[in-house]
Design a protein around this motif. Structure first.
Motif, PDB file in Angstrom:
ATOM      1  N   ILE A   1      -9.441  -0.281 -24.624  1.00  0.00           N
ATOM      2  CA  ILE A   1      -9.928   0.234 -23.299  1.00  0.00           C
ATOM      3  C   ILE A   1      -9.173  -0.406 -22.032  1.00  0.00           C
ATOM      4  N   SER A   2      -9.322  -1.589 -22.196  1.00  0.00           N
ATOM      5  CA  SER A   2      -8.320  -2.330 -21.154  1.00  0.00           C
ATOM      6  C   SER A   2      -7.480  -2.290 -20.349  1.00  0.00           C
ATOM      7  N   LEU A   3      -6.417  -1.850 -22.054  1.00  0.00           N
ATOM      8  CA  LEU A   3      -5.452  -2.410 -21.873  1.00  0.00           C
ATOM      9  C   LEU A   3      -4.995  -0.783 -21.559  1.00  0.00           C
ATOM     10  N   GLN A   4      -5.378   0.065 -21.966  1.00  0.00           N
ATOM     11  CA  GLN A   4      -5.211   2.012 -21.419  1.00  0.00           C
ATOM     12  C   GLN A   4      -5.423   2.262 -19.915  1.00  0.00           C
ATOM     13  N   LYS A   5      -6.643   1.277 -18.916  1.00  0.00           N
ATOM     14  CA  LYS A   5      -6.603   0.978 -17.920  1.00  0.00           C
ATOM     15  C   LYS A   5      -5.352   0.552 -17.790  1.00  0.00           C
ATOM     16  N   GLU A   6      -5.162  -0.836 -18.046  1.00  0.00           N
ATOM     17  CA  GLU A   6      -3.970  -1.842 -16.842  1.00  0.00           C
ATOM     18  C   GLU A   6      -2.342  -1.013 -16.958  1.00  0.00           C
ATOM     19  N   ILE A   7      -2.199  -0.016 -18.262  1.00  0.00           N
ATOM     20  CA  ILE A   7      -1.290   0.692 -18.761  1.00  0.00           C
ATOM     21  C   ILE A   7      -1.333   1.830 -18.180  1.00  0.00           C
ATOM     22  N   TYR A   8      -2.750   2.713 -17.839  1.00  0.00           N
ATOM     23  CA  TYR A   8      -1.875   3.694 -16.361  1.00  0.00           C
ATOM     24  C   TYR A   8      -2.527   3.000 -14.929  1.00  0.00           C
ATOM     25  N   LYS A   9      -2.659   2.244 -14.803  1.00  0.00           N
ATOM     26  CA  LYS A   9      -2.595   1.440 -13.670  1.00  0.00           C
ATOM     27  C   LYS A   9      -1.014   1.056 -13.527  1.00  0.00           C
ATOM     28  N   ASN A  10      -0.303   0.662 -14.060  1.00  0.00           N
ATOM     29  CA  ASN A  10       1.286  -0.180 -14.010  1.00  0.00           C
ATOM     30  C   ASN A  10       1.705   1.745 -13.731  1.00  0.00           C
ATOM     31  N   VAL A  11       1.917   2.620 -14.530  1.00  0.00           N
ATOM     32  CA  VAL A  11       1.932   3.509 -14.564  1.00  0.00           C
ATOM     33  C   VAL A  11       1.371   4.096 -13.077  1.00  0.00           C
ATOM     34  N   ALA A  12       1.047   4.578 -12.922  1.00  0.00           N
ATOM     35  CA  ALA A  12       0.679   4.802 -11.153  1.00  0.00           C
ATOM     36  C   ALA A  12       1.118   4.276 -10.188  1.00  0.00           C
ATOM     37  N   THR A  13       0.922   3.344 -10.968  1.00  0.00           N
ATOM     38  CA  THR A  13       1.553   2.379  -8.905  1.00  0.00           C
ATOM     39  C   THR A  13       3.124   2.746  -9.290  1.00  0.00           C
ATOM     40  N   ALA A  14       3.640   2.460 -10.518  1.00  0.00           N
ATOM     41  CA  ALA A  14       5.240   2.654 -10.280  1.00  0.00           C
ATOM     42  C   ALA A  14       6.028   4.477  -9.813  1.00  0.00           C
ATOM     43  N   TYR A  15       5.082   5.526 -10.151  1.00  0.00           N
ATOM     44  CA  TYR A  15       4.478   6.757  -9.837  1.00  0.00           C
ATOM     45  C   TYR A  15       4.659   7.179  -8.268  1.00  0.00           C
ATOM     46  N   GLN A  16       3.422   5.878  -7.858  1.00  0.00           N
ATOM     47  CA  GLN A  16       3.008   5.397  -6.467  1.00  0.00           C
ATOM     48  C   GLN A  16       4.446   5.219  -5.054  1.00  0.00           C
ATOM     49  N   ASN A  17       4.927   4.602  -6.365  1.00  0.00           N
ATOM     50  CA  ASN A  17       6.173   3.813  -5.239  1.00  0.00           C
ATOM     51  C   ASN A  17       7.030   4.052  -5.815  1.00  0.00           C
ATOM     52  N   ALA A  18       7.988   4.982  -6.187  1.00  0.00           N
ATOM     53  CA  ALA A  18       8.687   5.661  -6.485  1.00  0.00           C
ATOM     54  C   ALA A  18       8.258   7.077  -5.469  1.00  0.00           C
ATOM     55  N   LEU A  19       7.534   7.600  -5.645  1.00  0.00           N
ATOM     56  CA  LEU A  19       7.410   8.879  -4.391  1.00  0.00           C
ATOM     57  C   LEU A  19       7.283   8.034  -2.903  1.00  0.00           C
ATOM     58  N   SER A  20       6.903   6.888  -2.383  1.00  0.00           N
ATOM     59  CA  SER A  20       7.375   6.066  -1.525  1.00  0.00           C
ATOM     60  C   SER A  20       8.415   5.724  -1.218  1.00  0.00           C
ATOM     61  N   SER A  21       8.909   5.421  -2.138  1.00  0.00           N
ATOM     62  CA  SER A  21      10.583   4.657  -1.575  1.00  0.00           C
ATOM     63  C   SER A  21      10.781   5.621  -1.185  1.00  0.00           C
ATOM     64  N   GLN A  22      11.091   7.128  -1.845  1.00  0.00           N
ATOM     65  CA  GLN A  22      11.848   8.445  -2.433  1.00  0.00           C
ATOM     66  C   GLN A  22      11.958   8.875  -0.180  1.00  0.00           C
ATOM     67  N   GLU A  23      10.564   8.844   0.219  1.00  0.00           N
ATOM     68  CA  GLU A  23      10.553   9.056   0.777  1.00  0.00           C
ATOM     69  C   GLU A  23      10.775   8.379   2.394  1.00  0.00           C
ATOM     70  N   GLN A  24      10.716   7.589   2.182  1.00  0.00           N
ATOM     71  CA  GLN A  24      11.210   6.314   3.071  1.00  0.00           C
ATOM     72  C   GLN A  24      13.146   6.365   3.066  1.00  0.00           C
ATOM     73  N   LEU A  25      13.442   6.795   1.741  1.00  0.00           N
ATOM     74  CA  LEU A  25      15.413   6.349   1.722  1.00  0.00           C
ATOM     75  C   LEU A  25      15.561   7.867   2.694  1.00  0.00           C
ATOM     76  N   GLU A  26      14.855   8.612   2.519  1.00  0.00           N
ATOM     77  CA  GLU A  26      15.257   9.773   3.325  1.00  0.00           C
ATOM     78  C   GLU A  26      15.548   9.643   4.547  1.00  0.00           C
ATOM     79  N   ALA A  27      13.998   8.838   5.296  1.00  0.00           N
ATOM     80  CA  ALA A  27      14.134   8.325   6.671  1.00  0.00           C
ATOM     81  C   ALA A  27      14.570   7.410   6.687  1.00  0.00           C
ATOM     82  N   ALA A  28      15.028   6.396   5.890  1.00  0.00           N
ATOM     83  CA  ALA A  28      16.364   5.239   6.182  1.00  0.00           C
ATOM     84  C   ALA A  28      17.982   6.106   5.999  1.00  0.00           C
ATOM     85  N   LYS A  29      17.787   6.599   5.599  1.00  0.00           N
ATOM     86  CA  LYS A  29      19.012   7.350   5.893  1.00  0.00           C
ATOM     87  C   LYS A  29      19.138   8.737   7.139  1.00  0.00           C
TER      88      LYS A  29
END
Length: 440
Positions: free
Chosen positions: A347-375
């Protein structure tokens, strides 16, 4: 003549250095991945651990086989004693020689041998998964280090162009100062900016070398090995469409070796319970022996006695546990607790995996918005800087204002590079969690 020879040697040495520099291997990302997986010491250590687990598995299988031991002894006795060969009572000095072979095999041991074999098979499979986890970890580390090196390498290009522009601006400022069209402060501002840009270039090169060192260590390359990387063409980079976050999480649960290893750990602890319960059951063993000997109390030759004193035994040994201070009960209770703990680990590992996936997803989304603004910011800053250069050339803009415009453009370029490579990294993480290969 000496001067001529010195010139020849110096020229040949210079050509040799140039040839060596031109032979520096440029590593692609795929080459780095493959080399790291093959040579990284963390992976090698995990491989040795897996080999040990396989040896332990074979050892538990071999415990089903009988044990056989040979023995030999030589003794001297004086006075009243029992002859160990004939079992006769003697009152004299004798010497004896005996030889024997003993064998035993467990016929039943509370199913502990069978359960231990099953458990060691699970542990061998689990260590194979840990080896895959180590490989994945190194792959991710190489990916991160490679992208950081690419970012640093592009940073050098930005710093070089900025320094080149500022050097031209110093030349222009000097000409305008000589012509009396600008004040000394404007000229010194241009010189100061050129010096700052030289410093920034040195810092950018140093940052790149630091990233190369980190990458070389992941690949376990020797310090003297010249190393460089191939830069993919990201001039027209566009952020990819993001996958569904929940689908990525479910795919990660199905492919991550550490999650499979955690599930196997439940089976391992359940076998511990079976082994502990086996101590409640009786043990049955088959034993046998073969022996002979020589004694000086008999008037027979050594060879005749060895032949005449042959003896064989065969027997069964049954051990029934009755009471052992509640030790078995305690082991059973601890095994049950370990099973519950291993389920919590899942159960603990499931939570950790979800956290890693969700963090990567949020960072990808955020960096995508930052990329457009930076461009957009980089394009605007570039146009502004070009306009400032034109005004400066016409004498309608001070050196200080040109420096400000140049710094704004440089920072906008670096912000765009940072957003670009962060977006690449997080999108590659999402690809990894889906079980897809990492490609740059």
């Amino acid at each position: 003549m000496k001067q001529f020879l010195y010139t020849i040697c110096f020229t040949l040495g210079s050509l040799s250095l140039i040839a060596q520099e031109s032979q520096v291997k440029q590593w692609t990302f795929q080459e780095c991945l493959e080399y790291a997986v093959e040579h990284n010491i963390t992976i090698k250590d995990a491989a040795y651990t897996t080999e040990t687990a396989n040896v332990t598995l074979q050892q538990s299988k071999d415990s089903r086989l009988p044990t056989v031991n040979a023995s030999a002894s030589q003794g001297f006795k004086n006075g009243q004693s029992i002859d160990p060969i004939t079992s006769d009572f003697v009152d004299e000095q004798i010497n004896t020689t005996s030889f024997g072979v003993n064998a035993s095999v467990n016929l039943f041991q509370g199913n502990q041998i069978k359960n231990k074999i099953k458990q060691n098979k699970l542990l061998a499979d689990q260590n194979s998964l840990y080896l895959e986890e180590a490989k994945n970890s190194i792959k991710l580390s190489v990916t991160q280090a490679y992208l950081q090196a690419l970012y640093a390498k592009e940073g050098i290009a930005v710093a070089e162009k900025t320094l080149e522009a500022s050097t031209k601006e110093v030349e222009q400022a000097k000409a305008r100062l000589d012509a009396g069209s600008i004040a000394m402060q404007d000229y010194t501002d241009a010189i100061s900016q050129e010096a700052t840009n030289k410093y920034n270039l040195i810092e950018a090169k140093n940052n790149y070398e630091q990233q190369i060192i980190a990458l070389k260590q992941l690949l376990e390359l020797e310090p003297e090995v010249e190393f460089d990387i191939v830069a993919p063409n990201y001039k027209t980079y566009t952020a990819p469409i993001l996958p569904n976050k929940i689908e990525v999480y479910e795919a990660a649960l199905g492919m991550l070796p550490e999650y499979e290893a955690a599930k196997l750990n439940v089976d391992v602890t359940e076998k511990d319970l079976d082994i502990a319960k086996g101590n409640y059951l009786p043990t049955l063993a088959l034993t046998g022996s073969f022996g002979t000997g020589y004694t000086s109390s008999q008037n027979m030759s050594f060879s005749n006695q060895l032949d005449g004193n042959l003896n064989q035994t065969l027997g069964l040994s049954l051990t029934i546990p009755i009471f052992n201070s509640f030790q078995t009960k305690a082991e059973v209770q601890k095994a049950k607790i370990a099973i519950n703990q291993s389920k919590l680990e899942i159960i603990s590992l499931q939570k950790e995996i979800y956290k890693n996936v969700a963090t990567a997803y949020q960072n990808a989304l955020s960096s995508q918005e930052q990329l457009e603004a930076a461009k957009s910011a980089s394009k605007a800053a570039e146009e502004s800087y070009k306009l400032a250069q034109k005004k400066y050339n016409l004498g309608a803009l001070s050196t200080t204002d040109l420096v400000v415009s140049q710094n704004t453009f440089t920072n906008a370029q670096l912000n765009y590079l940072q957003a670009k490579y962060l977006n690449i990294l997080y999108n590659q993480l999402l690809q990894f969690y889906q079980g897809n290969a990492i490609t740059l």
